[in-house]
Design a protein around this motif. Structure first.
Motif, PDB file in Angstrom:
ATOM      1  N   ALA A 147     -34.818  24.790  17.052  1.00 48.00           N
ATOM      2  CA  ALA A 147     -35.475  23.641  16.432  1.00 48.00           C
ATOM      3  C   ALA A 147     -36.738  23.224  17.170  1.00 48.00           C
ATOM      4  N   ALA A 148     -36.767  23.409  18.487  1.00 43.47           N
ATOM      5  CA  ALA A 148     -37.915  22.947  19.262  1.00 43.47           C
ATOM      6  C   ALA A 148     -39.224  23.573  18.778  1.00 43.47           C
ATOM      7  N   VAL A 149     -39.192  24.827  18.371  1.00 42.31           N
ATOM      8  CA  VAL A 149     -40.426  25.478  17.923  1.00 42.31           C
ATOM      9  C   VAL A 149     -40.942  24.829  16.648  1.00 42.31           C
ATOM     10  N   HIS A 150     -40.053  24.363  15.792  1.00 46.04           N
ATOM     11  CA  HIS A 150     -40.464  23.715  14.544  1.00 46.04           C
ATOM     12  C   HIS A 150     -40.971  22.300  14.804  1.00 46.04           C
ATOM     13  N   ILE A 151     -40.354  21.617  15.766  1.00 50.00           N
ATOM     14  CA  ILE A 151     -40.832  20.290  16.147  1.00 50.00           C
ATOM     15  C   ILE A 151     -42.226  20.387  16.756  1.00 50.00           C
ATOM     16  N   ALA A 152     -42.415  21.349  17.648  1.00 47.00           N
ATOM     17  CA  ALA A 152     -43.716  21.518  18.306  1.00 47.00           C
ATOM     18  C   ALA A 152     -44.830  21.741  17.282  1.00 47.00           C
ATOM     19  N   ALA A 153     -44.542  22.520  16.252  1.00 39.36           N
ATOM     20  CA  ALA A 153     -45.550  22.779  15.223  1.00 39.36           C
ATOM     21  C   ALA A 153     -45.975  21.491  14.535  1.00 39.36           C
ATOM     22  N   GLY A 154     -45.029  20.570  14.339  1.00 35.43           N
ATOM     23  CA  GLY A 154     -45.347  19.312  13.679  1.00 35.43           C
ATOM     24  C   GLY A 154     -46.276  18.428  14.477  1.00 35.43           C
ATOM     25  N   PHE A 155     -46.354  18.661  15.793  1.00 35.88           N
ATOM     26  CA  PHE A 155     -47.200  17.848  16.668  1.00 35.88           C
ATOM     27  C   PHE A 155     -48.311  18.677  17.324  1.00 35.88           C
ATOM     28  N   ASN A 156     -48.501  19.912  16.847  1.00 33.85           N
ATOM     29  CA  ASN A 156     -49.552  20.802  17.386  1.00 33.85           C
ATOM     30  C   ASN A 156     -49.420  21.027  18.888  1.00 33.85           C
ATOM     31  N   VAL A 157     -48.194  21.159  19.361  1.00 32.87           N
ATOM     32  CA  VAL A 157     -47.954  21.454  20.773  1.00 32.87           C
ATOM     33  C   VAL A 157     -48.046  22.966  20.980  1.00 32.87           C
ATOM     34  N   PRO A 158     -48.901  23.456  21.849  1.00 31.96           N
ATOM     35  CA  PRO A 158     -48.979  24.901  22.110  1.00 31.96           C
ATOM     36  C   PRO A 158     -47.625  25.436  22.586  1.00 31.96           C
ATOM     37  N   THR A 159     -47.272  26.608  22.078  1.00 37.83           N
ATOM     38  CA  THR A 159     -45.903  27.107  22.257  1.00 37.83           C
ATOM     39  C   THR A 159     -45.884  28.615  22.407  1.00 37.83           C
TER      40      THR A 159
END
Length: 349
Positions: free
Chosen positions: A273-285
């Protein structure tokens, strides 16, 4: 109309209908160990749409009220992406009313996501409900038990949910497939020193071991994050590294977890889930993928660098904790240690 046998009821590609015309989720039967006999497939009700039973298209600009039955799964990642598909509908028709019918035994942390999302998407109703409570004049779509729909294993997840809701995935721009609705939910602020301090975040554990980052690779990942960014590495679970802090006890609910991801300078994670959350906030991953190709999960996340490990022995497996499967996954990560994986994967756009 014949009844499903108990095993077929639990794996039915859609929701169930009881003798008393109650709509319910197979998941609720499974986790409660309730008898799974005496049920029909809800797809036998012709006025309820089920794309697995018969594909359909909907012009949502003309819809006043849509009932989404048994959506959008019982895991955090699936739910985020399923709600992103509903967000695409809301962008086309902001006035549409949505009612989402949920498995009542879904994990509490997943329920919390829907409670956070309710002000954006609309009413939440726990299953079971009587079929007659959903007006015939309204749009009714069943997306229940989607793990057992063949297209779930062959389509990128966001495209699957759009298709299941009667939308052409190609008509939705990539930007609207990146979970940006998450930025609109009410979240707590970080407390203490982390309110104003930079950190990178390590989230290695998926909903199943076969898609998680093996423990033998944790210190490697944390060390690479430290060497690249020289800011503390926070994460969930114990890792033996002097610059790492386990913040599990500070993440007490889903809102806290989302906040930790939102405020990270960089995220290293798995197919979770963290990868999908990061995408919602434009967090580099950087995200590691084992049994499921990254194209199926993160195709539309422009700030995500995906690392696909070639683990042919577990290709296509959604969930497993078998020792033999975990052995080959760990072997693939051990080989990755010998490469220069971090040089291109750890970057901030």
């Amino acid at each position: 109309m014949s009844f499903l046998d108990p095993s077929a009821a639990l794996t039915n590609a859609g929701s169930l209908l009881s003798r008393e015309s109650q709509i319910l989720a197979s998941y609720d039967l499974e986790v409660s160990d309730a008898p799974a006999d005496g049920y029909h497939s809800l797809s036998t009700v012709g006025s309820v749409k089920n794309a697995n039973h018969e594909a359909f298209e909907i012009d949502y600009q003309g819809i006043a009220h849509a009932h989404i039955i048994n959506g959008m799964g019982v895991t955090l990642g699936d739910s985020i992406i399923g709600l992103t598909a509903l967000s695409a509908i809301k962008k086309r028709n902001p006035e549409i009313r949505l009612t989402i019918y949920r498995p009542n035994r879904a994990p509490e942390y997943v329920k919390q996501l829907y409670q956070l999302a309710a002000p954006i998407f609309g009413a939440l109703v726990d299953l079971p409900v009587h079929a007659d409570s959903l007006p015939d004049a309204d749009l009714r779509i069943d997306v229940g038990n989607h793990l057992f729909w063949p297209n779930f294993s062959t389509m990128p997840m966001i495209d699957f949910f759009l298709w299941a809701l009667g939308m052409e995935p190609g008509d939705v721009v990539s930007q609207d497939k990146s979970n940006d609705w998450l930025a609109s939910i009410a979240l707590p602020e970080l407390q203490g020193e982390w309110k104003s301090k930079e950190y990178s975040l390590f989230c290695p554990t998926a909903s199943t071991p076969v898609r998680s980052i093996p423990k033998a690779f944790h210190a490697e990942a944390v060390n690479k994050l430290w060497e690249k960014f020289h800011v503390p590495v926070l994460g969930f679970g114990r890792v033996d590294h002097e610059h790492y802090t386990d913040i599990t006890r500070y993440s007490k609910n889903t809102a806290d977890f989302i906040t930790w991801v939102k405020n990270a300078r960089f995220l290293a994670t798995s197919d979770t889930a963290a990868v999908h959350i990061a995408a919602g906030f434009n967090v580099p991953t950087v995200a590691f993928f084992t049994s499921i190709p990254s194209e199926m999960r993160v195709r539309d996340y422009r700030q995500c660098t995906a690392i696909d490990l070639r683990v042919d022995e577990v290709a296509g497996i959604q969930a497993s904790s078998r020792v033999s499967d975990l052995f080959v996954v760990e072997r693939a990560f051990n080989l990755l240690k010998e490469s220069d994986w971090a040089s291109n994967a750890l970057h901030v756009c």
